[in-house]
Write an enzyme that holds these catalytic residues in place. Structure first.
Site, short mmCIF file in Angstrom:
data_model
loop_
_atom_site.label_atom_id
_atom_site.label_comp_id
_atom_site.label_asym_id
_atom_site.label_seq_id
_atom_site.Cartn_x
_atom_site.Cartn_y
_atom_site.Cartn_z
N PRO A 156 -38.74 2.34 -22.56
CA PRO A 156 -39.55 2.98 -23.61
C PRO A 156 -40.73 2.11 -24.04
CG PRO A 156 -37.36 2.41 -24.44
CD PRO A 156 -37.38 2.07 -22.99
N GLU A 185 -28.55 -1.63 -23.66
CA GLU A 185 -29.70 -2.10 -24.44
C GLU A 185 -30.92 -2.32 -23.57
OE1 GLU A 185 -30.17 -2.26 -27.69
OE2 GLU A 185 -28.19 -1.36 -27.82
N ARG A 225 -44.57 16.56 -5.93
CA ARG A 225 -45.37 17.78 -5.83
C ARG A 225 -46.82 17.49 -5.50
NH1 ARG A 225 -47.93 19.45 -10.20
NH2 ARG A 225 -47.57 21.67 -9.94
N ASP A 272 -53.68 22.92 -12.26
CA ASP A 272 -52.62 22.53 -13.18
C ASP A 272 -53.16 21.80 -14.39
OD1 ASP A 272 -50.45 23.52 -11.89
OD2 ASP A 272 -50.07 21.70 -10.75
N1 SAH Z 1 -33.27 -1.23 -26.29
C1 SAH Z 1 -34.29 -0.62 -25.51
C2 SAH Z 1 -33.90 0.79 -25.07
C3 SAH Z 1 -32.83 0.84 -24.04
S1 SAH Z 1 -32.48 2.46 -23.52
C4 SAH Z 1 -35.56 -0.53 -26.32
O1 SAH Z 1 -35.48 -0.21 -27.50
O2 SAH Z 1 -36.65 -0.70 -25.75
C5 SAH Z 1 -31.69 2.18 -22.00
C6 SAH Z 1 -32.54 2.38 -20.76
O3 SAH Z 1 -32.99 3.72 -20.71
C7 SAH Z 1 -33.80 1.55 -20.69
O4 SAH Z 1 -33.54 0.27 -20.15
C8 SAH Z 1 -34.68 2.38 -19.77
O5 SAH Z 1 -34.37 2.14 -18.41
C9 SAH Z 1 -34.24 3.79 -20.09
N2 SAH Z 1 -35.16 4.49 -21.03
C10 SAH Z 1 -34.87 4.89 -22.29
N3 SAH Z 1 -35.90 5.53 -22.86
C11 SAH Z 1 -36.88 5.57 -21.93
C12 SAH Z 1 -38.19 6.11 -21.91
N4 SAH Z 1 -38.71 6.74 -22.97
N5 SAH Z 1 -38.93 5.96 -20.79
C13 SAH Z 1 -38.42 5.31 -19.72
N6 SAH Z 1 -37.18 4.78 -19.67
C14 SAH Z 1 -36.41 4.91 -20.76
#
Ligand code: SAH
Length: 253
Positions: free
Chosen positions: A89, A116, A154, A169
Site C-alpha cells: 500500500p 504486516e 489485455r 477505453d
Molecule cells: N503493514 C502494511 C500493510 C500490510 S498488508 C502497511 O501498512 O503498509 C499485507 C500485504 O498485502 C502487503 O505486504 C502487500 O503485499 C499487500 N497489500 C495490501 N494492500 C495493498 C495495496 N493497496 N496495494 C498493493 N498491495 C497491497
C-alpha cells in the site's frame, strides 16, 4: 511476456487465471504465467515463511530468505526479470500508464506480501519497484498481482479481440469511456439515445466524443491536465468550463 508471481497462496490464482481473456491469453501463450509457492524456498521442517517483528509489536513479517531465494530461483530458471515488483500500500499507485509500461516488458516478477508485510531488506535489495493498487489495505498481495496481470494481459497484442477494442477505453488517452448501449432500443420505458439509432456515423462519433469529455470533466477533471486531446475535444472542454463559469457567476449575482 513472462509473468511470475511469488505467493504463499498459489491456489488463489487457479480459477482466476483460467477464465476469460486472461485465461485465453495464457492458453495461447501470449502470457507465460508462473506462480511459485514461497514455502518451497524455506529450509525448515515447518516451511516457515514468517517471523516476529524486531522491536516488538503485533503481527508477523515475511522473512527475507525465502523471498530472496524465490527470486534467485526465478532468475535461474526463467531468466533475468526486467522488473521485480513488490506489492504494497506504500507503493506508487498503479495506473493505466504503468499497465502499458509493464506490458512492454519481457519479464515481470510480482512479490505478494502477507501479514504486516515483508522484511524491509526485500524492498531495498530485491524489488526494483513498489506498486499499490489503491489507498486501502488488503490482507495480501495476491489480488494486486491479479489486478496487474489482468491489466497487462489485455494490452498484449492479440489478447483482446475486436469485441472489446482497447483503443477507446477509459484512461487510454486520459479520458473516461463514453456510455455503451445494446438491444433492445427501449427497455422498461428507458430509451437508447436517438443519435445511436440514427445510423449517422459522424453524429455518433461526435456524440460519443462529447460524452467522453463531459464525463471526464464532471467526474475526473484532474485527468484533463495529462489527457491527449484533439482540437475538437479541447473545444468541448473549453465550452464546458465556460458554461460552468457562467453558472458560477450567475449563482454569485
Ligand atoms: N503493514 C502494511 C500493510 C500490510 S498488508 C502497511 O501498512 O503498509 C499485507 C500485504 O498485502 C502487503 O505486504 C502487500 O503485499 C499487500 N497489500 C495490501 N494492500 C495493498 C495495496 N493497496 N496495494 C498493493 N498491495 C497491497
Amino acid at each position: 511476456m513472462k509473468f511470475d508471481i511469488v505467493t504463499i497462496f498459489p491456489a488463489m490464482f487457479e480459477g482466476t487465471t483460467r477464465e476469460g481473456i486472461v485465461g485465453r491469453a495464457i492458453e495461447r501463450g501470449l502470457v507465460d504465467l508462473k506462480v511459485v509457492d514461497l514455502r518451497d524456498f524455506t529450509d525448515d521442517r515447518h516451511r516457515t515463511v514468517d517471523d516476529l517483528a524486531y522491536g516488538g509489536g503485533p503481527g508477523m513479517v515475511l522473512k527475507p530468505a525465502p523471498l530472496f531465494r524465490a527470486v534467485e530461483h526465478l532468475r535461474e530458471t526463467r531468466g533475468e526479470p526486467d522488473a521485480v515488483i513488490l506489492t504494497s500500500p506504500q507503493g506508487k499507485p498503479f495506473c493505466q500508464a504503468d499497465a502499458v509500461r509493464l506490458s512492454r516488458l519481457g519479464h515481470v516478477v510480482v512479490l505478494c506480501g502477507r501479514y504486516e508485510g515483508v522484511d524491509e531488506r526485500v524492498r531495498d535489495h530485491v524489488a526494483t519497484e513498489e506498486i499499490s493498487i489503491g489507498d486501502y489495505v488488503l490482507t495480501g498481495g495476491e489480488l494486486p498481482a491479479l489486478v496487474m496481470l489482468d491489466a497487462v494481459t489485455r494490452l498484449q497484442p492479440g489478447a483482446v479481440g475486436d469485441e472489446q477494442s482497447v483503443e477507446y477505453d477509459s484512461f487510454t488517452r486520459g479520458l473516461l469511456d463514453y456510455p455503451h448501449y445494446t438491444r433492445p432500443a427501449e427497455f422498461r420505458g428507458h430509451r437508447v439515445p436517438d443519435v445511436l439509432l440514427s445510423g449517422h456515423h459522424e453524429q455518433v462519433r461526435r456524440w460519443r466524443q462529447r460524452q467522453a469529455v463531459e464525463r471526464t470533466v464532471a467526474r475526473r477533471p484532474e485527468l484533463l491536465a495529462a489527457a491527449e486531446l484533439n482540437d475538437e475535444e479541447r473545444a468541448i472542454v473549453r465550452d464546458l468550463l465556460q458554461a460552468r463559469q457562467e453558472e458560477n457567476d450567475n449563482a454569485g449575482d
